[in-house]
Design an enzyme around this catalytic site. Sequence first.
Site, PDB file in Angstrom:
ATOM      1  N   GLU A  93      -5.432  -8.199  -1.226  1.00 49.55           N
ATOM      2  CA  GLU A  93      -6.073  -8.109   0.090  1.00 49.55           C
ATOM      3  C   GLU A  93      -7.540  -7.809  -0.152  1.00 49.55           C
ATOM      4  OE1 GLU A  93      -4.549  -5.479   3.147  1.00 49.55           O
ATOM      5  OE2 GLU A  93      -2.482  -5.921   2.582  1.00 49.55           O
ATOM      6  N   GLU A 103       0.833  -1.222   0.000  1.00 50.06           N
ATOM      7  CA  GLU A 103       0.000   0.000   0.000  1.00 50.06           C
ATOM      8  C   GLU A 103       0.864   1.267   0.000  1.00 50.06           C
ATOM      9  OE1 GLU A 103      -2.788  -0.419   3.273  1.00 50.06           O
ATOM     10  OE2 GLU A 103      -4.184  -1.492   1.982  1.00 50.06           O
TER      11      GLU A 103
HETATM   12  C1  BG6 Z   1      -4.320  -2.988   4.946  1.00 47.54           C
HETATM   13  C2  BG6 Z   1      -3.002  -3.489   5.451  1.00 47.54           C
HETATM   14  O1  BG6 Z   1      -4.283  -1.617   5.011  1.00 47.54           O
HETATM   15  O2  BG6 Z   1      -5.480  -3.309   5.652  1.00 47.54           O
HETATM   16  C3  BG6 Z   1      -3.079  -4.647   6.427  1.00 47.54           C
HETATM   17  O3  BG6 Z   1      -2.138  -3.795   4.389  1.00 47.54           O
HETATM   18  C4  BG6 Z   1      -4.268  -4.464   7.348  1.00 47.54           C
HETATM   19  O4  BG6 Z   1      -1.858  -4.727   7.103  1.00 47.54           O
HETATM   20  C5  BG6 Z   1      -5.518  -4.457   6.484  1.00 47.54           C
HETATM   21  O5  BG6 Z   1      -4.352  -5.415   8.354  1.00 47.54           O
HETATM   22  C6  BG6 Z   1      -6.834  -4.440   7.242  1.00 47.54           C
HETATM   23  O6  BG6 Z   1      -6.859  -3.405   8.178  1.00 47.54           O
HETATM   24  P1  BG6 Z   1      -7.200  -3.690   9.693  1.00 47.54           P
HETATM   25  O7  BG6 Z   1      -7.072  -2.378  10.367  1.00 47.54           O
HETATM   26  O8  BG6 Z   1      -8.599  -4.208   9.716  1.00 47.54           O
HETATM   27  O9  BG6 Z   1      -6.219  -4.697  10.165  1.00 47.54           O
END
Ligand code: BG6
Length: 489
Positions: free
Chosen positions: A389, A199
């Site tokens: 993701e 990111e």
């Molecule tokens: C992304 C990151 O921004 O979102 C992850 O790359 C992160 O590291 C994921 O865990 C989800 O966010 P959160 O705050 O729900 O863990």
Amino acid sequence: MSFSTDFLWGGATSAHQCEGAWNVGGRGPGKRDYMIVDKETHQRMLTYVDRSGKRCLMPLGSGTQLPEGARYEVFDDRYYPDHDGVDFYHHYKEDIALLKEMGFRVFRMSISWSRLFPRGDEAEPNRQGIAFYRAVFEELRKNGIEPLVTLWHDDTPLYLEETYGGWQNRKLIELYDRYAETCLWEFKGLVKYWLPFNEINNVLLFLDMFGKNPTDEMYRAAYQELHYKFVASAHTVAKAHEIDPNNRVGCMICGVPFYPATCDPKDIMLNHCMWEKGLLYSSDVLCKGEYPSFTERLWREHKVELDIREADVVAMKAGTVDLYTFSYYMSSAVTTHNATDIVGGNCTTGVRNQYLEYSEWGWANDPLGLRYFLERMYAQYKLPMMIVENGLGAVDRIENGEIHDEYRIDYLRGHIREMKLAVENGVDLIGYTAWGCIDLVSAGGEMKKRYGFVYVDKDDEGHGTFDRCRKDSFYWYKKVIASNGEDLD
Ligand code: BG6
């Protein structure tokens, strides 16, 4: 038309959120090893002692620097969630067996820079760290799973932050290059897919979050950090291709499609500018090898002057990525009108979108936004794409040893349906890795915000056995993969 037969189905994690073993095997610390979750505000805080030895807390956020004479310190009576993560370090064989059982074809994980270079500026890597990752990659390959490796997932070695000022210092390019090249040589033949930075655009997104009121200096620092990372990323792409022509390197963009909250032309223009600054600025440099046409305007807005050298420009042009990869959780709506109903999201805040439903953590559930983002970015860059993701962070309840996470299945089903439509509309989508496929510590430090197909017994205070258990979504995803995305029921 459907997903290609070699479509890469799998899941994703990061080192600092799942590996644990923070001070084992010669690993050095990172900033996240000094992070607790404040019980009252639920904010992530860094623990340190000031020059007089007084214990202090500082909220985590872009641009936070320790006061003069202070140093990070672990307090004995506080709990640091990343120290043990979900102990992937000691459970990786069991975890990989579970991934194989689901039929995974790819597993995204990151390497902890400070496990290979404990301080960050050593001439030679820590052999114990190399041995650990080699064992993990071999185990994946043995089980027919392709590793997809992020080199930097929000974890610069602490020593580099303290001694050099982190990514504000050009020296970091050289040190990162050494680390990246070490990985490319050491894991040659084991790893083919690489992502230099997770990111990468989020330093700019963070600045626009509600309540930040960033100064021009904060903008300058963010643009400078990005520039150094762009150059480091380009070096990695070139090196990866030189070391092994089979290597494929991707950008990794925080994919938040912005929507105008109204059709007021001012909202349309604001939205346009959010795409430019938040998404296209970084994507253009990484995919096309040069700063986009609106760059000077962005810098002018905040009187930004950067350290950019001729060699950087040449490197950026020579090191464009092979793949467009991104994270996607939600969309965000923006407006120039007075808005009181502000909602959160991944690296963003926006106004509530009345057409969408929101998760327990206030993130919009918007499967169509995924298709919109895929199609827009494919039209823009024409590179093979991968969603690295995606998922729903939710509280899971165990009933008689079972976890019925229908809500997670619904979320994922909706998104996979839209992926399929994007493929039918011509997008070259080559893979999908669901976030936190095995429960891990959330970026906010909470364990109860879970994403996994596999439940891990650990709570927000660090109590638990680390035992793994299959959720309903585990069996569902297994079916999805076995049917190559056809059976989503
Ligand atoms: C992304 C990151 O921004 O979102 C992850 O790359 C992160 O590291 C994921 O865990 C989800 O966010 P959160 O705050 O729900 O863990």
